[in-house]
Structures are given as structure tokens and as C-alpha cells.
Design an enzyme around this catalytic site. Structure first.
Site, mmCIF file in Angstrom:
data_model
loop_
_atom_site.group_PDB
_atom_site.id
_atom_site.type_symbol
_atom_site.label_atom_id
_atom_site.label_comp_id
_atom_site.label_asym_id
_atom_site.label_seq_id
_atom_site.Cartn_x
_atom_site.Cartn_y
_atom_site.Cartn_z
ATOM 1 N N SER A 47 1.972 6.805 11.293
ATOM 2 C CA SER A 47 2.380 5.385 10.992
ATOM 3 C C SER A 47 1.086 4.406 10.609
ATOM 4 O O SER A 47 0.156 4.694 11.245
ATOM 5 C CB SER A 47 3.089 5.007 12.554
ATOM 6 O OG SER A 47 2.857 3.335 12.309
ATOM 7 N N LYS A 48 1.511 3.468 9.857
ATOM 8 C CA LYS A 48 0.220 2.710 9.422
ATOM 9 C C LYS A 48 -0.069 1.726 10.590
ATOM 10 O O LYS A 48 -1.137 1.146 10.561
ATOM 11 C CB LYS A 48 0.496 2.001 8.046
ATOM 12 C CG LYS A 48 1.783 1.059 8.153
ATOM 13 C CD LYS A 48 2.741 2.051 7.569
ATOM 14 C CE LYS A 48 4.416 1.238 7.391
ATOM 15 N NZ LYS A 48 5.332 1.987 6.736
ATOM 16 N N ARG A 49 0.820 1.705 11.666
ATOM 17 C CA ARG A 49 0.592 0.474 12.573
ATOM 18 C C ARG A 49 -0.208 1.102 13.720
ATOM 19 O O ARG A 49 -0.658 0.219 14.578
ATOM 20 C CB ARG A 49 2.029 0.323 13.133
ATOM 21 C CG ARG A 49 2.839 -0.389 12.178
ATOM 22 C CD ARG A 49 3.004 -1.663 12.049
ATOM 23 N NE ARG A 49 3.520 -2.396 11.189
ATOM 24 C CZ ARG A 49 4.864 -2.753 11.088
ATOM 25 N NH1 ARG A 49 5.567 -2.574 11.947
ATOM 26 N NH2 ARG A 49 5.348 -3.275 9.706
ATOM 27 N N LYS A 50 -0.314 2.334 13.781
ATOM 28 C CA LYS A 50 -1.360 2.957 14.833
ATOM 29 C C LYS A 50 -2.683 3.394 14.694
ATOM 30 O O LYS A 50 -3.336 4.233 15.273
ATOM 31 C CB LYS A 50 -0.587 4.131 15.386
ATOM 32 C CG LYS A 50 0.863 3.548 16.042
ATOM 33 C CD LYS A 50 1.215 4.443 17.042
ATOM 34 C CE LYS A 50 2.268 5.636 16.420
ATOM 35 N NZ LYS A 50 3.153 6.352 17.508
ATOM 36 N N TYR B 153 0.817 -1.216 -0.052
ATOM 37 C CA TYR B 153 -0.150 -0.004 0.151
ATOM 38 C C TYR B 153 0.768 1.220 0.178
ATOM 39 O O TYR B 153 1.997 1.345 0.452
ATOM 40 C CB TYR B 153 -0.954 0.005 1.083
ATOM 41 C CG TYR B 153 -0.205 -0.253 2.469
ATOM 42 C CD1 TYR B 153 0.462 0.783 3.398
ATOM 43 C CD2 TYR B 153 -0.198 -1.538 3.027
ATOM 44 C CE1 TYR B 153 1.196 0.677 4.375
ATOM 45 C CE2 TYR B 153 0.514 -1.822 4.268
ATOM 46 C CZ TYR B 153 1.294 -0.790 4.880
ATOM 47 O OH TYR B 153 1.762 -0.936 6.010
#
Length: 525
Positions: A252-255, A13
Site C-alpha cells: 500500500s502507498k499509505r505505509k 501516481y
RNA sequence: GGCCCCAUCGUCUAGCGGUCUAGGACUCCGGCCUUUCACGCCGGCAACACGGGUUCGAGUCCCGUUGGGGUCACCA
């Protein structure tokens, strides 16, 4: 010749922060008549590189960020996949080893870790001990006799200062002694990112390394590699990163979970999900969320608005200009007007840019944008006939700036549902039809006016209603809300005369009849 | 924690020593317009982190403090 590059790794992505970096690289190259190169950082050799790369290329293309060299287009400095350039990296390692800028290190991961912890326990800076360094064949043989394997480490300078003249940050100094002997090649012979990066930047003749600020601390080791290899250094420009909404922390894509607590962010996502649901689009959270560029494409943002907003996330021209077409950005972009502080991503402002850009889209183009949404939702046939297109255009015109994203057209799905299947908003029905004492009576009488109204267009309907109002000696407000609820099922909507004209006489009458029936069947109250 | 970066309204920003009682945009809050909603128009709230210097004069230069962030991998 100015040459910039964007080097994404194929993650599946395109992230907002990443694409902002790509945009600035592209803008800089285009501004100066240079070339923009796309290089794929697949050194960790994932299995489905092509599959994970596709959404990234698609996202860049959508935004109009085209590359002069790279995947799909090739170029004189290929291949553009790092996994296919390993021979180059190996050669560089050999040269570094030969010239004494790197060494074989036979320490085990555990031993290094132990040294690191010891340093930490004693509160002193960790510096690679070089205890297992082997610089001669004899030393190597001895370590290997112990069954040890070696990695290659940089033999970093232990004194002196490195000065970097960053195009955005200015003069930045580093002490060489603080640097570690970074690993550049693993025991299995594979090379690491920083080595590959420097080698490729040189091989591809990158003149300006424009990247996010998080790489600033990595620059010394890269400079060391480059200098040791006898390379001329590129110019560096470290961009501030894109921060979370309302914060200074890197996006961030993690959060995602955290961002969803942000009201604006949650609202945007919900809006997107509604559109996605209506068109039958799967919405896996890791791909369909406002941190991912594709999210915006899917729900019908214009790429111009996206690019405009992204460009202003860290860059500005002056104190007043903020609406740019891509060509305007290219014309005016410069690195010395890039801000140094991080900029937080604001979904609300993005939406405002989208709103502004959408107004500039000609009706015909807007119709083309919107049609796929209606088709995927099963509301109009595909391909749509000329009559459907005309009707959609008519609706779009009436809706005006209410349709801010292409997907917003689905707010007007009721124009396309069968009269018999229209659902009524209970509260609106109660308030506008049931409760006012004369509403049913007036609606019934106005129905016969509609039946006679010819032609059935907005001006005529307007005139008819006003004549009706005058004849009945009432105010417009006493009847118009009832009509709205009757023909659309809702308390809010477009201009009333446009609405009726788009629906057509037949639908209006049928829907009013349904309403009267619905209300008539209720116990009085 | 070490190193590095950063610091103007809630957010994006303008400001490159005096024209700053700090400008624009988004958001928000009033009001107008009005058949609802949206738009539009008018008005309003809202910032130079702090402390020292330098200077006739500092948001603007220097130093420090504080705060925030990034980075410290055989990830990229």
C-alpha cells in the site's frame, strides 16, 4: 474478440500493484490478439482529473503498456471517463428500479448505522432491514413527507448460492443471503463504483475482467447487477495481490514509514534520493518512493527490466526461464500459469533484473540513457558535443556493469569535475599515499613516466606501468593504489588504465601534482 | 467477528501421484580470479505449516487444524 480493461482512478501516481494488474490485462489481450482498454474511474469527480491522470498515463507508456482505446486515443466505445458516462448509469438504475431489482431506501445514514451496530452487539449477521424501503409512490410520498431523502439500493437475493468460475481461482461459492443491499445511487443522483463498473464493462464489451484479488468479494453484487440488467457475464480472473517486501500484506502507498524499516527498501530509496539530489529533482515522499513506478523511471531503470520483474510477480513460464523481453512475455503469457498466492515485492530482485537487462543495452543506447543525468547534474553541457558523447561512451565502456541504472553514471562524476575542484577521500589518501613510506617518491617518479607516455591509451599505460614496476623492483599493488587515489580522489573505481586514459594526460598530471602538494603540506607522520 | 482467498528455501518460483534423498533464480556465506570495486567462475546454507484420510505409493487428491491475507461504506 478478447477485450480487457484497466480502470485506474486518477490518484496522481502509478502504484506497483496497480501496474502489475495493468500489465497482466495487457499481456492477456496482446497474447490473444485482443484489445486492451483504458478506462478512467473518476466517478468521485475530483477537480484536476487530467493533472492526476498524467503520471499514470506516462507510467504506462514508459513501460510500453499501450492501450487500444481510452484517453488520448479514443475508440468506438467512448467516452472513456466514467464522469462522462453518468447518463448510462442513471438509465441502468431506472431499469433496475423498474424491474424490482432495486428499491428506494429512505433510511438515514444514522439509522442504517444503528441497525448495523445492533446486529454486531447481538453477534448476528447484519442484513439490511428494508424498513425504509419504498416500492410504491404512496410509500415514497409518506417518507418524503417526513422530510426524508432516498438512495437506491440493490434488492439482493436472500437465498441461493452463486458460483463463480474464476479463471485463476477456480470455483468460488457465495451465499446470496450474506450479501447486503448495496447502495448504487446516492440521494444526489450520483452513482457508485460497482454499478458504473458493471455498466461500463458491458457497454465496452469487456470479455475478461482481470483484476486484483481484493475484488473477489465484490463480485457477487456485480454479478447480481449484471444479471438483473440482462447482461451476459464476463469471464473473471482474480489476480493475487502484490505484497509488501518480506510479507504477505497487500502493498500500500499509505505505509511508506513501515517499509522504510525494511533494509533493502530503505537502501533503494536512499540510492534514488542520491541520484535525485544530484540532478536537482524534487522528491516529495508520496511521489518519489519505491512503491511508485515513476521512481524507477526517474533514477534510470529500464522499462524492460521493470516489466520482466513485474510479470514474474505472480506468473511464471516454467522452472528455468526468467529473462523475457516484452515480446516473449506476450508470446507465452497465460492466465493458468498465474499463481494463486500473493507475491511479495522484492526490491533486491528487481535490481538483479535491472542489472541483467542493462547488460543487454548497446553502448550507444546506454550513452543516450545516461547523458541526461550528467547534464542535469551540470557536469556536461546540453546539448553535448560529439567529443563529450565519445568520452561518456568511453567511460561507460570502462565502467561496464558497474552502471546498473542510468543514474549510476553519477558515481563517476569525478571524471567531469575540474581538476582543481576534485575532493579527496581522507581515509583513502591516508592509507594509500601518506602511510606507505615510498608512495610519494614513487608517485613523483611515475608522474614523469606519464608525462612521456605516448599514446595515452590503456594498453600503452598498462605497458608503461609494468615497465615502471619492473624498473623499480616493486609490486603493482605498491603504486597503483596511490595513483588511483591521486587521480580520482577515491580508493575504489574503474580499471586504472581506463581511468587514466579517460581523464587524459593533462588531468592525470594535474591531479597527481595536487595530491603531492596536498600531502607535502602535511606534517610528516 | 461473518464471508471469501491462500499456504514449497528469507524472497520469486518449478512441481499438475511414483523420475523429489524437492529443481531454478535472487539474497546470504565460503573459495578462486584480481590493481580497488563490480563482474565472472566454483562450492555451500536454506523449504513441502500440522494432523488425519484416499492410494501399492502424496509436496502433488480429500477433510480438518493452524497460520497468513482480503473483504465486509451513500471510497474506488
Amino acid at each position: 474478440m478478447i477485450r480487457t480493461r484497466f480502470a485506474p482512478s486518477p490518484t496522481g501516481y502509478l502504484h506497483i500493484g496497480g501496474v502489475r494488474t495493468a500489465l497482466f490485462c495487457w499481456l492477456f489481450a496482446r497474447r490473444h490478439g485482443g484489445r486492451f482498454i483504458l478506462r478512467i474511474d473518476d466517478t468521485d469527480q475530483q477537480r484536476n482529473v487530467q493533472e492526476s491522470l498524467a503520471p499514470i498515463l506516462e507510467g504506462l507508456k514508459w513501460l510500453g503498456i499501450d492501450w487500444d482505446e481510452g484517453p488520448e486515443v479514443g475508440g468506438p466505445f467512448g467516452p472513456y471517463y466514467q464522469s462522462q458516462r453518468t447518463a448510462l448509469y442513471e438509465k441502468a438504475v431506472e431499469a433496475l428500479l423498474r424491474d424490482g431489482f432495486a428499491y428506494r431506501d429512505y433510511a438515514t445514514a444514522e439509522e442504517v448505522q444503528a441497525e448495523r451496530e445492533a446486529a454486531q452487539a447481538e453477534k448476528r449477521d447484519f442484513v439490511t432491514s428494508r424498513r425504509w424501503m419504498a416500492e410504491t409512490p404512496e410509500q415514497q410520498a409518506r417518507f418524503e413527507a417526513e422530510g426524508r431523502q432516498s438512495v437506491v439500493r440493490l434488492k439482493m437475493p436472500r437465498e441461493g448460492t452463486l458460483v463463480i468460475d474464476d479463471l485463476i481461482r477456480g470455483r468460488v461459492e457465495f451465499q446470496w443471503a450474506r450479501e447486503q443491499d448495496h447502495v448504487i445511487q446516492r440521494a444526489d443522483g450520483s452513482c457508485l463504483y460497482h454499478l458504473a463498473n458493471v455498466v461500463d464493462d458491458r457497454a465496452m464489451e469487456i470479455s475478461h475482467v482481470i483484476r486484483a484479488e481484493e475484488h473477489l468479494s465484490n463480485t457477487p453484487r456485480q454479478v447480481f447487477i449484471a444479471q438483473s440488467l440482462g447482461y451476459e457475464l464476463p469471464a473473471y480472473a482474480h489476480l493475487p495481490f502484490v505484497a509488501e517486501p518480506g510479507s504477505k500484506v497487500k502493498l500500500s502507498k499509505r505505509k511508506l514509514d513501515k517499509y522504510l524499516k525494511n533494509r533493502d527498501f530503505a537502501k533503494l530509496l536512499e540510492h534514488g534520493q542520491q541520484i535525485a539530489q544530484a540532478i536537482g529533482l524534487a522528491t516529495p515522499p508520496e511521489e518519489f518512493n519505491p512503491v511508485v513506478v515513476d521512481f524507477y523511471r526517474q533514477i534510470g531503470f529500464t522499462s524492460e527490466a521493470m516489466v520482466n520483474y513485474l510479470a514474474l510477480l505472480g506468473w511464471s513460464l516454467d522452472d528455468r526461464t526468467e529473462h523475457f523481453r516484452p515480446s516473449g512475455l506476450i508470446e507465452h503469457f497465460s492466465l493458468d500459469r498465474v499463481n494463486r498466492a500473493p507475491a511479495s515485492f522484492d526490491p533486491v530482485k528487481l535490481l538483479a533484473f535491472q542489472d541483467a537487462h542493462m547488460r543487454e543495452v548497446p553502448l550507444a543506447d546506454k550513452t543516450v540513457m545516461v547523458l541526461p543525468y550528467l547534464q542535469k547534474a551540470g557536469l556536461v553541457p546540453a546539448p553535448a558535443g560529439a567529443d563529450v558523447e565519445a568520452r561518456v561512451a568511453q567511460l561507460l565502456e570502462a565502467a561496464g556493469d558497474r552502471v546498473k541504472l542510468a543514474g549510476d553514471i553519477l558515481d563517476y562524476a569525478d571524471f567531469f569535475t575540474a581538476d582543481a575542484e576534485l575532493t579527496y577521500d581522507e581515509k583513502a589518501l591516508e592509507k594509500r599515499v601518506c602511510k606507505p613510506v615510498d608512495a610519494v617518491e614513487l608517485l613523483t617518479r611515475f608522474r614523469s613516466v606519464l608525462a612521456q607516455c605516448e599514446p595515452f591509451d590503456p594498453p600503452t599505460l598498462d605497458r608503461a606501468l609494468h615497465e615502471f614496476v619492473e624498473a623499480e623492483a616493486i609490486k603493482v599493488g605498491q603504486i597503483i593504489h596511490a595513483i588511483r587515489v591521486a587521480v580520482t580522489g577515491k580508493g575504489v573505481g574503474l580499471g586504472m588504465f581506463d581511468t587514466m586514459a579517460i581523464l587524459g594526460r593533462e588531468s592525470c598530471l594535474a591531479r597527481i601534482d595536487r595530491t603531492l602538494e596536498l600531502v607535502g603540506n602535511r606534517p610528516a607522520g
